[in-house]
Design a protein around this motif. Structure first.
Motif, mmCIF file in Angstrom:
data_model
loop_
_atom_site.group_PDB
_atom_site.id
_atom_site.type_symbol
_atom_site.label_atom_id
_atom_site.label_comp_id
_atom_site.label_asym_id
_atom_site.label_seq_id
_atom_site.Cartn_x
_atom_site.Cartn_y
_atom_site.Cartn_z
ATOM 1 N N LYS A 1 0.826 -1.212 0.000
ATOM 2 C CA LYS A 1 0.000 0.000 0.000
ATOM 3 C C LYS A 1 0.857 1.257 0.000
ATOM 4 C CE LYS A 1 -3.974 -2.062 2.366
ATOM 5 N NZ LYS A 1 -4.801 -2.066 3.607
ATOM 6 N N LYS A 2 1.957 1.184 0.742
ATOM 7 C CA LYS A 2 2.841 2.352 0.870
ATOM 8 C C LYS A 2 3.674 2.572 -0.381
ATOM 9 C CE LYS A 2 6.550 4.190 3.805
ATOM 10 N NZ LYS A 2 7.434 3.916 4.967
ATOM 11 N N HIS A 3 3.978 1.491 -1.112
ATOM 12 C CA HIS A 3 4.909 1.583 -2.240
ATOM 13 C C HIS A 3 4.243 1.102 -3.531
ATOM 14 C CE1 HIS A 3 8.331 2.503 0.368
ATOM 15 N NE2 HIS A 3 7.854 1.585 1.190
ATOM 16 N N LYS A 4 3.107 1.668 -3.852
ATOM 17 C CA LYS A 4 2.367 1.281 -5.054
ATOM 18 C C LYS A 4 3.218 1.498 -6.301
ATOM 19 C CE LYS A 4 -2.175 2.300 -3.084
ATOM 20 N NZ LYS A 4 -3.383 3.158 -3.166
ATOM 21 N N GLY A 5 3.189 0.497 -7.173
ATOM 22 C CA GLY A 5 3.915 0.598 -8.422
ATOM 23 C C GLY A 5 5.390 0.276 -8.323
ATOM 24 N N LYS A 6 5.876 -0.021 -7.134
ATOM 25 C CA LYS A 6 7.288 -0.341 -6.940
ATOM 26 C C LYS A 6 7.525 -1.843 -7.092
ATOM 27 C CE LYS A 6 8.492 3.892 -5.647
ATOM 28 N NZ LYS A 6 9.487 4.722 -6.358
ATOM 29 N N ARG A 7 8.787 -2.227 -6.994
ATOM 30 C CA ARG A 7 9.181 -3.633 -7.019
ATOM 31 C C ARG A 7 9.599 -4.024 -5.600
ATOM 32 N NH1 ARG A 7 9.827 -5.779 -11.948
ATOM 33 N NH2 ARG A 7 11.345 -7.337 -11.241
ATOM 34 N N ILE A 8 8.852 -4.950 -5.020
ATOM 35 C CA ILE A 8 9.058 -5.348 -3.628
ATOM 36 C C ILE A 8 9.469 -6.813 -3.593
ATOM 37 C CG2 ILE A 8 7.989 -5.624 -1.363
ATOM 38 C CD1 ILE A 8 6.060 -3.380 -2.110
ATOM 39 N N LEU A 9 10.605 -7.089 -2.984
ATOM 40 C CA LEU A 9 11.072 -8.464 -2.828
ATOM 41 C C LEU A 9 10.892 -8.905 -1.385
ATOM 42 C CD1 LEU A 9 12.461 -10.942 -4.081
ATOM 43 C CD2 LEU A 9 14.653 -9.948 -3.369
ATOM 44 N N CYS A 10 10.257 -10.060 -1.207
ATOM 45 C CA CYS A 10 10.036 -10.626 0.119
ATOM 46 C C CYS A 10 11.023 -11.764 0.339
ATOM 47 C CB CYS A 10 8.607 -11.151 0.250
ATOM 48 S SG CYS A 10 7.358 -9.903 -0.098
ATOM 49 N N THR A 11 11.908 -11.619 1.312
ATOM 50 C CA THR A 11 12.896 -12.647 1.607
ATOM 51 C C THR A 11 12.600 -13.242 2.977
ATOM 52 O OG1 THR A 11 14.441 -11.043 2.590
ATOM 53 C CG2 THR A 11 14.668 -11.502 0.236
ATOM 54 N N ALA A 12 12.679 -14.560 3.053
ATOM 55 C CA ALA A 12 12.434 -15.257 4.317
ATOM 56 C C ALA A 12 12.983 -16.668 4.192
ATOM 57 C CB ALA A 12 10.943 -15.297 4.645
ATOM 58 N N GLY A 13 13.035 -17.381 5.303
ATOM 59 C CA GLY A 13 13.377 -18.792 5.230
ATOM 60 C C GLY A 13 12.418 -19.514 4.313
ATOM 61 N N ASN A 14 12.918 -20.518 3.586
ATOM 62 C CA ASN A 14 12.116 -21.120 2.519
ATOM 63 C C ASN A 14 10.822 -21.769 2.989
ATOM 64 O OD1 ASN A 14 13.172 -23.878 3.322
ATOM 65 N ND2 ASN A 14 15.058 -22.916 2.630
ATOM 66 N N ASP A 15 10.708 -22.141 4.261
ATOM 67 C CA ASP A 15 9.451 -22.706 4.743
ATOM 68 C C ASP A 15 8.303 -21.702 4.645
ATOM 69 O OD1 ASP A 15 10.681 -25.084 5.298
ATOM 70 O OD2 ASP A 15 10.334 -25.043 7.461
ATOM 71 N N HIS A 16 8.622 -20.424 4.655
ATOM 72 C CA HIS A 16 7.574 -19.392 4.594
ATOM 73 C C HIS A 16 6.991 -19.229 3.195
ATOM 74 C CE1 HIS A 16 8.328 -17.732 8.660
ATOM 75 N NE2 HIS A 16 9.591 -18.039 8.422
ATOM 76 N N ASN A 17 7.612 -19.822 2.195
ATOM 77 C CA ASN A 17 7.195 -19.582 0.801
ATOM 78 C C ASN A 17 5.705 -19.788 0.589
ATOM 79 O OD1 ASN A 17 9.911 -19.246 0.320
ATOM 80 N ND2 ASN A 17 10.161 -21.077 -0.920
ATOM 81 N N TYR A 18 5.198 -20.942 1.036
ATOM 82 C CA TYR A 18 3.794 -21.247 0.732
ATOM 83 C C TYR A 18 2.854 -20.300 1.465
ATOM 84 C CZ TYR A 18 2.668 -23.691 5.164
ATOM 85 O OH TYR A 18 2.417 -24.001 6.476
ATOM 86 N N CYS A 19 3.242 -19.868 2.658
ATOM 87 C CA CYS A 19 2.401 -18.915 3.396
ATOM 88 C C CYS A 19 2.341 -17.580 2.662
ATOM 89 C CB CYS A 19 2.961 -18.712 4.804
ATOM 90 S SG CYS A 19 3.060 -20.205 5.800
ATOM 91 N N TYR A 20 3.495 -17.114 2.211
ATOM 92 C CA TYR A 20 3.544 -15.860 1.466
ATOM 93 C C TYR A 20 2.746 -15.974 0.169
ATOM 94 C CZ TYR A 20 7.229 -13.590 4.282
ATOM 95 O OH TYR A 20 7.950 -12.970 5.273
ATOM 96 N N TYR A 21 2.970 -17.065 -0.551
ATOM 97 C CA TYR A 21 2.298 -17.239 -1.842
ATOM 98 C C TYR A 21 0.785 -17.307 -1.666
ATOM 99 C CZ TYR A 21 1.150 -19.123 -6.447
ATOM 100 O OH TYR A 21 0.608 -19.312 -7.694
ATOM 101 N N ASP A 22 0.329 -18.142 -0.730
ATOM 102 C CA ASP A 22 -1.116 -18.269 -0.499
ATOM 103 C C ASP A 22 -1.717 -16.962 0.004
ATOM 104 O OD1 ASP A 22 -0.975 -20.886 -1.296
ATOM 105 O OD2 ASP A 22 -1.142 -21.744 0.713
ATOM 106 N N GLY A 23 -0.950 -16.225 0.803
ATOM 107 C CA GLY A 23 -1.464 -14.988 1.379
ATOM 108 C C GLY A 23 -1.510 -13.820 0.413
ATOM 109 N N LEU A 24 -0.721 -13.894 -0.666
ATOM 110 C CA LEU A 24 -0.610 -12.747 -1.573
ATOM 111 C C LEU A 24 -1.161 -13.002 -2.972
ATOM 112 C CD1 LEU A 24 3.044 -11.707 -0.636
ATOM 113 C CD2 LEU A 24 0.943 -10.539 0.068
#
Length: 213
Positions: free
Chosen positions: A177-200
């Motif tokens: 919301k704060k950075h509309k139109g920007k490129r945002i990279l989400c980095t985390a331990g790989n176990d978080h991948n599915y949570c991030y993907y499903d959530g976004l």
């Protein structure tokens, strides 16, 4: 205006990074290819504040993970990338929700062995990916592993995993919301991948990139 959001699941342990061909240099290439304006990282906000006060001090909490000290923090400074810490935990109660705390020693040992077997299988699946540990196949198995943990120890998994990821994802949404139109990279331990993907994946005005290649 759509915002591009990428997900990069990372291995925290240097020995494992070397073993599975996902070195810090490999991660650096992926990050620079993505060319983020913002990185949302698995760092606690208070840890980030401490880091900003003294960038040489690494002695608190055992986190952030080594890839932040050795790669991501220097990279954001070199490339003028904004960093947003998104992790969540409460230190005063964290150990009270250890996964097998309410089991007998024998039961706990059996469950730890089962978990170790699942983790070894996850490593094999994750090692087959073009970006190690970044694929929908790896994520599906990881999701099953955490579902098993929830069946075994729901209170622990709820605090250590479900609520934690919900808060992390909301912080990412706030960053979008704060950075509309920007490129945002989400980095985390790989176990978080599915949570991030499903959530976004169903968020409006987001172009989600996962895996990055």
């Amino acid at each position: 205006m759509n915002t591009t959001v990428g997900i990069l699941g990372m291995v925290h342990n240097e020995a494992m990074r070397q073993k599975y061909n996902c070195t810090l240099e490999f991660y650096k290439k992926l990050i620079l290819e993505f060319s983020p304006d913002v990185i949302c990282g698995e760092v606690h906000p208070s840890s980030w504040e401490l880091y900003l006060k003294d960038t040489t001090y690494k002695g608190y909490r055992g986190e952030p993970a080594s890839e932040y000290w050795e790669l991501i923090f220097p990279l954001i400074e070199e490339n003028n990338i904004e960093f947003i810490p998104v992790d969540w935990f409460e230190l005063d109660i964290w150990s009270n929700f250890a996964p097998f705390i309410n089991f007998t020693e024998a039961q706990s040992n059996d469950l730890k062995q089962k978990l170790s077997e699942l983790e070894e299988k996850a490593k094999f699946i994750g090692s087959q990916c073009p970006i190690p540990f970044n694929s929908l196949e790896y994520d599906e198995f990881t999701k099953q592993r955490y579902n098993w943990l929830y069946q075994v120890s729901p209170d622990s998994t709820n605090v250590h995993w479900i609520c934690r990821n919900q808060i992390m994802i909301q912080r990412i949404r706030n960053a979008v919301k704060k950075h509309k139109g920007k490129r945002i990279l989400c980095t985390a331990g790989n176990d978080h991948n599915y949570c991030y993907y499903d959530g976004l994946k169903n968020e409006k005005n987001i172009n989600l990139m996962y895996p990055l290649r």
